[in-house]
Structure formats: structure tokens, C-alpha cells
Design a protein around this motif. Structure first.
Motif, short mmCIF file in Angstrom:
data_model
loop_
_atom_site.label_atom_id
_atom_site.label_comp_id
_atom_site.label_asym_id
_atom_site.label_seq_id
_atom_site.Cartn_x
_atom_site.Cartn_y
_atom_site.Cartn_z
N ALA A 313 0.83 -1.20 0.00
CA ALA A 313 0.00 0.00 0.00
C ALA A 313 0.87 1.26 0.00
N ILE A 314 1.94 1.24 0.79
CA ILE A 314 2.85 2.39 0.82
C ILE A 314 3.52 2.58 -0.53
N GLY A 315 3.82 1.47 -1.20
CA GLY A 315 4.40 1.57 -2.54
C GLY A 315 3.47 2.30 -3.50
N PHE A 316 2.19 1.96 -3.46
CA PHE A 316 1.20 2.66 -4.30
C PHE A 316 1.16 4.15 -3.96
N LEU A 317 1.07 4.46 -2.67
CA LEU A 317 0.97 5.85 -2.24
C LEU A 317 2.22 6.64 -2.63
N ALA A 318 3.40 6.05 -2.41
CA ALA A 318 4.65 6.75 -2.72
C ALA A 318 4.76 7.04 -4.21
N ALA A 319 4.40 6.04 -5.04
CA ALA A 319 4.48 6.23 -6.48
C ALA A 319 3.54 7.34 -6.96
N GLU A 320 2.35 7.40 -6.38
CA GLU A 320 1.37 8.40 -6.80
C GLU A 320 1.74 9.79 -6.31
N LEU A 321 2.33 9.88 -5.12
CA LEU A 321 2.66 11.18 -4.53
C LEU A 321 4.04 11.68 -4.93
N GLY A 322 4.84 10.82 -5.52
CA GLY A 322 6.17 11.23 -5.93
C GLY A 322 7.15 11.37 -4.77
N THR A 350 1.39 17.77 1.31
CA THR A 350 0.37 18.61 1.96
C THR A 350 -0.92 17.83 2.13
N PRO A 351 -1.77 18.22 3.08
CA PRO A 351 -3.08 17.57 3.21
C PRO A 351 -3.90 17.68 1.92
N GLU A 352 -3.78 18.82 1.23
CA GLU A 352 -4.54 19.00 -0.01
C GLU A 352 -4.09 18.00 -1.07
N ARG A 353 -2.79 17.79 -1.17
CA ARG A 353 -2.27 16.83 -2.16
C ARG A 353 -2.74 15.42 -1.84
N LEU A 354 -2.75 15.07 -0.56
CA LEU A 354 -3.19 13.74 -0.18
C LEU A 354 -4.67 13.53 -0.50
N LYS A 355 -5.46 14.59 -0.31
CA LYS A 355 -6.89 14.48 -0.64
C LYS A 355 -7.11 14.28 -2.13
N GLU A 356 -6.23 14.86 -2.95
CA GLU A 356 -6.39 14.77 -4.40
C GLU A 356 -6.29 13.34 -4.92
#
Length: 696
Positions: A313-322, A350-356
Motif C-alpha cells: 500500500a505504501i508503494g502505491f501511495l509513494a508512487a502516486e505522490l512522488g 500537503t493535506p490538499e495533495r493527499l486528498k487529491e
């Protein structure tokens, strides 16, 4: 993994299936209350993911007793000499604290030992035990000098921690030293870390109590935005001026001070100095969107995931968030075949980026809740445990059981485990259940420093035809790291990091070692801990098989009442023959060591078993340090038995919402709903195994 392992209870049990669907197995982390999190912010350290930092705190005011240990060692604290009384410096102030002794741990440390958390302190992890002990002795010696020489210069004595090449390790050490020993400062000279006395700390100690001084420097180090620090009420105006002047002279660019009227418990008014960070002292940069944000940015959130491993799951999140996987912190690995809820913190987002990215992550089996700004990473000490809501379906009596009805069997099992607990095995998910190569095999290869073998085990594919396993298959067949790299999906961050290093350095011993170094430390040590966990499981099974629930001579027991100012090893006592005869200890106090370089083994057949078992894996001479991979495994102790908390259950028919009456129990149509809490590092599948008397 558990087929030949032991039970502690003697009921018959029953059979059934778990994890029919993720919604049948829901895991929720039990978080510390928010006020507790606020209290520990200033003291907490950045943790390496999956690595434990054993926290220490300031000791209480020293008892008035003579030092009984040799010079250079800490007895009650770092400084046994006479400290000038704060009340002599200014009326109305008293009380002094010293920094913790090298072996001091909080009651929280006891809980960590009981829970079997596997990592040692930051100091021992990054410096090794000998260097860590020398650091503590230096700190104690410096305080002794300060206490005996009123004009001692704090900067005249230095202690070298040696070269620390990794930037993050240096940052962790800087933070650890400042939190543990606020009276010390650290400087770096060409990657060599030097520790010496903090002249500012020494000067402030002449003005206020040492407790206030220590708390002030911890406040200063934590740098929590919008936070304040207040000194004790002080009715002496001239003295307050001196304190104001000192802070403005030494920290004026960072802090501002002001005196406020306060009221004590007797409704008497007094003045107190309050300190806060200046608004301009917070580093800011302009983002692409034109708004202002802090450079050191942390965003907290609750991750809900379904049918995903935590690291995946962290791999997915890291790839999407850069960002990198190491930019995420969390307090534990959660089941894959489940719906799990766990707090996380991500850096540089940022919280905004995570929400996106919320809608994209839902397609991957994740939801992101409770997004908000925070000030730092999570650490393992913040995890209190996990709450489980589990549904067991297809309930039946065991095939050889016809002497009682099913409901009686269920009731008997629940009450038995509620009273006696369960064997504290590591669960099968610790080892990669169902995989062709399990994580403990990779850990053994790393301990044996067989770097190429460890890499090839890591890239062993499963028997499926998908991009990830096809890429692994291709790499093993060709050793073409660059080609395999192009075949892997972006979210396979660990694999990509390793392949990039292999492409650069080659698939040989040196290249594979550098490949392992390219992935985060927490992921490297995860495999070694899996091997240590496997050995612990086998040791627990052997111990219960030969001695049962009797506490025998040579067993190791954990002494909860033994006090705080001693090492973990000193809290573990070897049972004597008279103590065995007197039945002094219970099986609930017996612990077994997780193998490492700083633990002691039982002084009976179990200790001999450990040595023979490690010899079987060619580890009889292993020092449990792998310098080439920056791995240091000190070991710890884990209780053989654990208790379940808040256990409740009910039976329900296959039609949702219809409870089964006592006289209407049909095996084929009922499900068992179980709810309970477990301490950190305990496994629900292991608890269920004890309840049901079957393996999963």
C-alpha cells in the motif's frame, strides 16, 4: 508454520474458516489518546520504519544516598555529586533532575519488552552497545565535573561517536542525543560526529532548576509550531530580567519571551516567563500554487486498506505522490487478507495533495481518512495494540468430537482462553504465508552474508502470470536488471530500488550488497527479524513440549517489580533450583530470547537447543551484526504466553442480523462473531488458533 506447535489450554475447540472475505477480518489500531501524543511530542524520535527505538526519560530527583558504583558508572543517574541548590540561586525554586542512567527505561519500556517488540535503542542500533555505553559514561562524567566544578567549561571535553556516513542516521543520532542528554550538543566534522557539553544549558542551569532547563531545551529541539513553554512562577522581577536577557541573547532570532500573570493553587498571583517561537523563525517556501507552506511538512492520516500488504500500500501511495516509501511512518504491519485501519504520517506532502489522490487509491483497495497536518513522524511506542472484529464461518465440531454440542464447545473455548491466554507465537503472515520463498529464508541468507542468494530469493516469483512475477522470472533467467526494471509496475518500489543498484554495480557479492543497501534500513532488517521470529516460535514450542507450564530451573523470567534504573538484561532473571521448588514464578512471567548479540539464553535444555538450532543454520559464530548492510540485531525477550483483553462473542445465523436461539443451533448456518484487543506484536490468527484448536 504452526502445525507442530503447542497449545497452553486443554479444551477441545472447534473448526471453521476465517478470512472468507476481507470484511470478516477487521483490524483497527488502538491509538494513544491525543493528549498523550501531545505530551510525548517533544520527547519522541523519528523512528525507522519497522525499527524499534527504546525510549528513556529523565529520572526522578535523586535519592539522598551514597554512590555505590565505581567512578565513571551511573548509579541513580548521571551525576552523584552535590548540585548547588536552585533555592540558593533564587528563593522559591527547588528541585533538580539528572539525565537518565544508561540502563534506565520507562514503564513504557517494560511494555515494549512484554510485547516482544524487536528493536533496541537508537544508540545501540546505530552505534553498537560498546560505543553506546561509552557515550553514557561520557555524559555521566561531564555532569560529575559540572557538579564538582562551578566554573567548569562545558566545551573543554569532547567525545567522538566516529564517522556516520548515512545522513538519516546522523539526523537520528543528533535527535537522540539531544532528547536523551539535553545538556549535550552534537557537531559533525567531515562525517565524524562529536559530542560535547552544551554551554547554554550550563548557563541556564545557574538561573533556573535543572528540570526547567531540561524541559526548555527539549521544547527548543522539538520546534512544534505555535507551542509555548512556561518557566515556573517567579516573583523576583530582577531575576526574571536576567532570564529574559539570557534567552534573548542566545535564542533571540528563534524565540520571544514575555511575562504573564499566573494564579497558583492558593489564588495567589505571580509572574511567569512564557517562551514561544517567532513567526518568522518557521522556514517557508512558496509552492507551485502560490501559497506558503513549511519546508518540514508532515501530514497525518488514517489508512484503510483491503486485501493489501502494508508495504505494498505504501508503494502505491509513494508512487502516486512522488515521494519515497521511507517518507511514510507507521506503527506496525497489518494483515493483507483483512480490512485494516492504521494511522500513518507522510513527509513532504500537503493535506490538499493527499486528498487529491483519494479516488485513485480507492481503485487500489485503499481509502484515506482523517487527513490533517502534524509535526513529526510516528514511532513504535505510540501503538497501544490492535482491536479485532472477526467472523468465523462454516462452524463445525472437530471430526473426532461427538461428545458435546457445538455451542458448548465454543463457550468452553472462549472462557478457557480468556482465563489462561494463548501461546505468543508469531503468526504465519510474519513469514509471507503461502509464498514460494518466505521472508525468514531471505533473512537467514543476509545473516550468513550470502548477498547473491538473498537477492535471488527476493526475486523468486510466485506461480502466477502477472507483470510483477514475469519481471522476477525474467531477472532470474537472464540477470538483466535493466530489462527487468522496465517490466515492473511503478508501485513495486523495493524491487525497483534493488534492480537499479544491481544494474549499476552488477549481480555479484559486492553489487548485491550495495543493492540491499539501496532499500530502506527498515525493509532490510525486516527480513532478519523474520528469521529471528521463526527461531523464537520453534524455541517456544520446544520449551512447552519438554517443560509444559511448569517454571523450571534455568528458565528466564521477567521481573516487573525490579525497578526502572536497570538494563533489560538485568530485568530478566534466571530461575534457581530453590525458586523452582518454591513455585516462586508463574509461566506468565517466563520469557524467551529473540536471538541477537546482547541477550542471555536460558540455563537449561532450552539454552542448549538455541545453540544447536543456530549451528544448524551455520550461525553458531554469528555476531548478529552485518556491517556491510548496516544491520545490528541486539535481540530482546518475548513472553511465552499473552492474554487477550475485552473478549466478547455471539453466534449469528447465515441470514444477516438473525441471532441463533439456544435451541436452534444448526452447524451449517451459523457464524461466530468475535471481538477482542491484543497488545502490540501479538497475532489474532494465533489467538484464534488457541481458541479453535486448529491451524490456518
Amino acid at each position: 508454520m504452526l502445525l507442530s506447535f503447542s497449545y497452553v489450554t486443554d479444551h477441545v475447540g472447534f473448526s471453521g474458516t476465517i478470512k472468507n472475505s476481507p470484511s470478516d477480518f477487521i483490524v483497527t489500531e488502538i491509538e494513544m489518546p491525543q493528549h498523550a501524543l501531545r505530551d510525548i511530542r517533544a520527547e519522541s524520535l523519528h523512528k525507522n520504519s519497522e525499527a524499534l527505538t527504546e525510549q528513556s526519560s529523565l529520572c526522578l530527583q535523586q535519592p539522598k544516598k551514597l554512590r555505590t558504583e565505581p567512578a565513571g558508572l551511573c548509579a541513580e543517574g548521571c551525576g552523584g555529586g552535590s548540585v548547588p541548590s536552585p533555592s540558593e540561586r533564587h528563593p522559591g525554586r527547588a528541585g533538580s533532575e539528572c539525565s537518565a542512567s544508561p540502563n534506565e527505561t520507562r514503564r513504557e519500556g517494560d511494555a515494549e519488552l512484554e510485547s516482544g517488540l524487536e528493536e533496541d535503542s537508537v544508540f545501540e542500533s546505530l552505534l553498537g552497545k560498546p560505543k553506546s555505553e561509552l557515550l553514557h559514561k561520557f555524559a555521566c562524567h561531564l555532569k560529575d565535573v559540572w557538579d564538582s566544578e562551578s566554573n567548569a567549561d562545558p566545551s573543554t571535553e569532547e567525545f567522538s561517536l566516529g564517522p556516520v556516513l548515512d545522513k538519516k542516521n546522523r539526523a537520528d543520532l543528533h535527535s537522540a542525543v539531544r532528547q536523551k542528554f539535553p545538556f549535550l550538543i552534537t557537531v559533525t566534522k567531515d562525517n565524524e560526529m562529536i559530542v560535547k557539553g552544551n554551554a547554554d544549558y550550563r548557563e541556564l542551569c545557574q538561573l533556573v532548576t535543572e528540570k526547567e532547563t531540561s524541559d526548555f531545551f527539549k521544547f527548543l529541539d522539538a520546534k512544534v509550531e505555535n507551542s509555548t513553554f512556561s518557566f515556573e512562577p517567579d516573583g523576583n522581577k530582577e531575576h526574571r530580567k536576567v532570564v529574559h536577557h539570557f534567552i534573548n541573547r542566545r535564542f533571540g532570532k528563534l524565540l520571544e519571551t514575555k511575562s504573564f500573570t499566573v494564579t497558583d493553587v492558593n489564588d495567589q498571583s505571580n509572574m511567569s516567563i512564557t517562551v514561544r517561537f517567532r513567526e518568522k523563525s518557521w522556514p517557508r517556501k512558496r509552492s507551485g500554487g502560490g501559497f506558503q507552506e513549511k519546508q518540514d511538512l508532515y501530514t497525518a492520516f488514517t489508512l484503510q486498506k483491503e486485501n493489501l500488504e502494508t508495504l505494498e500500500a505504501i508503494g502505491f501511495l509513494a508512487a502516486e505522490l512522488g515521494v519515497l516509501p521511507s517518507d511514510f511512518s507507521y506503527t506496525g504491519i497489518k494483515d493483507k487478507k483483512a480490512i485494516t485501519y492504521q494511522p500513518m504520517v507522510v513527509k513532504k506532502v500537503t493535506p490538499e495533495r493527499l486528498k487529491e489522490i483519494g479516488s485513485k487509491m480507492e481503485k487500489k483497495g485503499m481509502r484515506i481518512h482523517n487527513i490533517h497536518s502534524t509535526f513529526q513522524h510516528l514511532r513504535l511506542g505510540q501503538l497501544k495494540g490492535n482491536h479485532f472484529d472477526i467472523v468465523v464461518r462454516d462452524l463445525k465440531r472437530h471430526s473426532d468430537d461427538s461428545s458435546a454440542d457445538l455451542k458448548d464447545r465454543i463457550s468452553e473455548a472462549m472462557e478457557n482462553v480468556k482465563t489462561k491466554g494463548f501461546v505468543n507465537y508469531y503468526g504465519p503472515q510474519r513469514f509471507g504465508q503461502g509464498q514460494n520463498v518466505q521472508t525468514d529464508q531471505i533473512g537467514l541468507a543476509l545473516l550468513n552474508e550470502k548477498m547473491v542468494k538473498a537477492v535471488k530469493l527476493f526475486f523468486t516469483p510466485e506461480d502466477t502470470d502477472d507483470p510483477v512475477n514475469n519481471a522476477k522470472r525474467y531477472f532470474l533467467q537472464t540477470e538483466d536488471a535493466k530489462g527487468a526494471l522496465t517490466m515492473l509496475p511503478e508501485f513495486k518500489v523495493r524491487e525497483k530500488m534493488l534492480l537499479r543498484a544491481l544494474n549499476r554495480y552488477g549481480v555479484n557479492h559486492e553489487g548485491c550488497a550495495k543493492g540491499w543497501l539501496s532499500i530502506p534500513h527498515s525493509m532490510r532488517i525486516f527480513y532478519v527479524h523474520a528469521y529471528c521470529s521463526k527461531i523464537w516460535n520453534e524455541a517456544a514450542s520446544y520449551r512447552l513440549k519438554i517443560y509444559g507450564s511448569q517454571v523450571v530451573e534455568g528458565d528466564l523470567v521477567f521481573l516487573e517489580e525490579s525497578g526502572e534504573n536497570i538494563s533489560l538484561n538485568d530485568k530478566v532473571h534466571v530461575v534457581t533450583a530453590p525458586e523452582e521448588s518454591a513455585n516462586k514464578y508463574s509461566i506468565n512471567q517466563v520469557v524467551l530470547p529473540m536471538v541477537g548479540h546482547s541477550i542471555k539464553y536460558p540455563n537449561n535444555k532450552v539454552g542448549q537447543w538455541y545453540h544447536e538450532r543456530l549451528s544448524k543454520d551455520e550461525l553458531q559464530m554469528c555476531k548478529f551484526r552485518v556491517p556491510s548492510l548496516q544491520l545490528n540485531i541486539p535481540g530482546c525477550y518475548r513472553p511465552i504466553l499473552k492474554n487477550v483483553q475485552n473478549l466478547s462473542y455471539f453466534l449469528e445465523g447465515s441470514e444477516k442480523g438473525i441471532e441463533i436461539e439456544d435451541n436452534d443451533l444448526s452447524e451449517s448456518k451459523i457464524a461466530l462473531h468475535i471481538s477482542f484487543d491484543l497488545d502490540p506484536s501479538c497475532y489474532a490468527t494465533v489467538c484464534l488458533r488457541e481458541i479453535m484448536k486448529c491451524d490456518f
